[in-house]
Design a protein around this motif. Structure first.
Motif, mmCIF file in Angstrom:
data_model
loop_
_atom_site.group_PDB
_atom_site.id
_atom_site.type_symbol
_atom_site.label_atom_id
_atom_site.label_comp_id
_atom_site.label_asym_id
_atom_site.label_seq_id
_atom_site.Cartn_x
_atom_site.Cartn_y
_atom_site.Cartn_z
ATOM 1 N N ALA A 147 7.194 -21.154 -34.115
ATOM 2 C CA ALA A 147 7.349 -20.472 -35.405
ATOM 3 C C ALA A 147 7.905 -21.456 -36.417
ATOM 4 C CB ALA A 147 8.273 -19.270 -35.271
ATOM 5 N N LYS A 168 8.079 -19.488 -43.368
ATOM 6 C CA LYS A 168 6.927 -18.815 -43.978
ATOM 7 C C LYS A 168 6.171 -19.729 -44.936
ATOM 8 C CE LYS A 168 7.002 -13.830 -44.560
ATOM 9 N NZ LYS A 168 7.628 -12.729 -45.308
ATOM 10 N N LYS A 178 1.108 -26.251 -38.819
ATOM 11 C CA LYS A 178 0.223 -25.261 -38.198
ATOM 12 C C LYS A 178 0.067 -25.485 -36.703
ATOM 13 C CE LYS A 178 -3.051 -24.093 -41.906
ATOM 14 N NZ LYS A 178 -2.876 -25.207 -42.882
ATOM 15 N N GLN A 217 8.069 -11.938 -32.673
ATOM 16 C CA GLN A 217 7.285 -10.916 -33.392
ATOM 17 C C GLN A 217 8.198 -9.817 -33.929
ATOM 18 O OE1 GLN A 217 4.521 -9.907 -30.234
ATOM 19 N NE2 GLN A 217 2.803 -10.828 -31.340
ATOM 20 N N ILE A 247 10.301 -11.114 -36.914
ATOM 21 C CA ILE A 247 9.499 -11.227 -38.142
ATOM 22 C C ILE A 247 9.231 -9.836 -38.730
ATOM 23 C CG2 ILE A 247 7.204 -11.860 -39.011
ATOM 24 C CD1 ILE A 247 7.392 -14.311 -37.029
ATOM 25 N N LYS A 283 7.032 -17.546 -39.593
ATOM 26 C CA LYS A 283 5.695 -17.117 -39.172
ATOM 27 C C LYS A 283 5.337 -17.825 -37.870
ATOM 28 C CE LYS A 283 3.422 -20.552 -42.107
ATOM 29 N NZ LYS A 283 2.610 -20.857 -43.276
ATOM 30 N N VAL A 320 2.747 -19.723 -35.553
ATOM 31 C CA VAL A 320 1.559 -20.525 -35.859
ATOM 32 C C VAL A 320 0.766 -20.976 -34.632
ATOM 33 C CG1 VAL A 320 2.329 -21.312 -38.126
ATOM 34 C CG2 VAL A 320 3.008 -22.591 -36.080
#
Ligand code: GLN
Length: 231
Positions: free
Chosen positions: A99, A102, A107, A169, A172, A179, A181
Motif C-alpha cells: 500500500a 493515495k 504502482k 482493505q 482504507i 491505496k 497497488v
C-alpha cells in the motif's frame, strides 16, 4: 455441576490494534473478529481468560517465553512459526499487499528503488519485505503497530508499506488515506497459537469451540458484524 471457579483460566495476548481483528471500541474495550471469536469459544468451552494487548512482536515473544498462554492476533500460520508454535485450525484467509499514499505514483515493486518501506516488527509482511529488499533496492523502517506504520506513509516519511490484505482493505474503507497497488502474495490463514508442546488443553478447547461456532452460525455472524459480506 461445574462451578465457575473450576473453569480453567488462561492468559491471552493480542495485538494493540489490527482492525477488524482487534481494536479498541468506543469505551476502550477490545472488539473485533478475533476478540469475538475468542469470547464465543471460551463461552462454549467453559474457560476464562485475561486478555493482554501488546505489540504483535511482544505478543508472539511472550508466548514463546512462557509468560502468556496463547496469542490471537491475526497471526498467519507459517512453516517457520510451526517449528515453535502449535496453531489451531485456521479461521481466516489472508495475503500480503503493498500500500502507498493515495497520491503516490508507486504502482509496483520495481518502483521501490531508493524508497523507504514501513514495516511492522515481527510480522510476515516484514519478513516478506526483507526477502525482496535487495532485489528491489529499498530501505526499511520499523514500527510496533499498524496505525503508526500507516501514518508514516500518510505523512510521507515512508513511501510504501506491506500489510495483510483484509486489514489494509478495512483501514482504507474506514478512512486511512492509502491505496493498495499490488495483488496479494503469500496467501495464508490466521490461526490461534500456543507455544509448541504447551497448553494442549487450551488449543484443543479453541479447536473444539471453533468447530462449534462454525456449525451453529456464530462464526459467520461475527465476521459479518465487522465485514459487510457483500463487500
Ligand atoms: N498476519 C501477520 C503475521 O502473522 C500480521 C499480524 C499482525 O500484525 N497482528 O505476521
Amino acid at each position: 455441576q461445574v462451578s465457575a471457579t473450576t473453569e480453567p483460566h488462561y492468559t491471552i495476548a493480542t495485538d494493540t490494534t489490527f482492525p477488524p481483528f482487534e481494536f479498541q471500541g468506543k469505551n476502550g474495550k477490545y472488539v473485533g473478529i478475533d476478540m469475538d471469536l475468542l469470547a464465543a469459544i471460551a463461552k462454549k468451552e467453559h474457560f476464562t481468560y485475561k486478555l493482554t494487548p501488546m505489540s504483535f512482536n511482544s505478543a508472539t515473544q511472550s508466548v514463546l517465553s512462557g509468560q502468556i498462554d496463547g496469542v490471537i492476533a491475526g497471526m498467519t500460520i507459517t512453516d517457520e512459526r510451526e517449528a515453535v508454535f502449535d496453531f489451531s485450525k485456521s479461521y481466516y484467509k489472508t495475503g500480503i499487499i503493498m500500500a502507498v499514499n493515495k497520491a503516490s505514483k508507486i504502482k509496483k515493486l520495481t518502483d521501490l528503488k531508493g524508497k523507504t518501506v514501513a514495516l511492522k516488527t515481527g510480522t510476515g509482511s516484514a519478513e516478506y519485505a526483507r526477502g525482496i529488499q535487495k532485489k528491489y533496492g529499498f530501505k526499511v523502517t520499523y514500527f510496533n503497530d499498524s496505525n503508526t506504520m500507516y501514518n508514516d506513509v500518510k505523512v510521507g516519511n515512508s513511501d510504501a508499506t506491506f500489510e495483510d490484505m483484509p486489514v489494509m482493505q478495512y483501514a482504507i474503507k474506514n478512512g486511512v488515506a492509502l491505496k493498495i497497488v499490488t495483488k496479494p502474495t503469500l496467501a495464508g490463514y490466521y490461526g490461534f497459537a500456543v507455544k509448541k508442546g504447551q497448553n494442549k488443553a487450551l488449543l484443543q478447547a479453541f479447536n473444539s469451540g471453533l468447530a462449534k461456532i462454525k456449525a451453529d452460525g456464530t462464526y459467520q455472524k461475527i465476521v459479518n458484524k465487522y465485514l459487510d459480506a457483500s463487500a
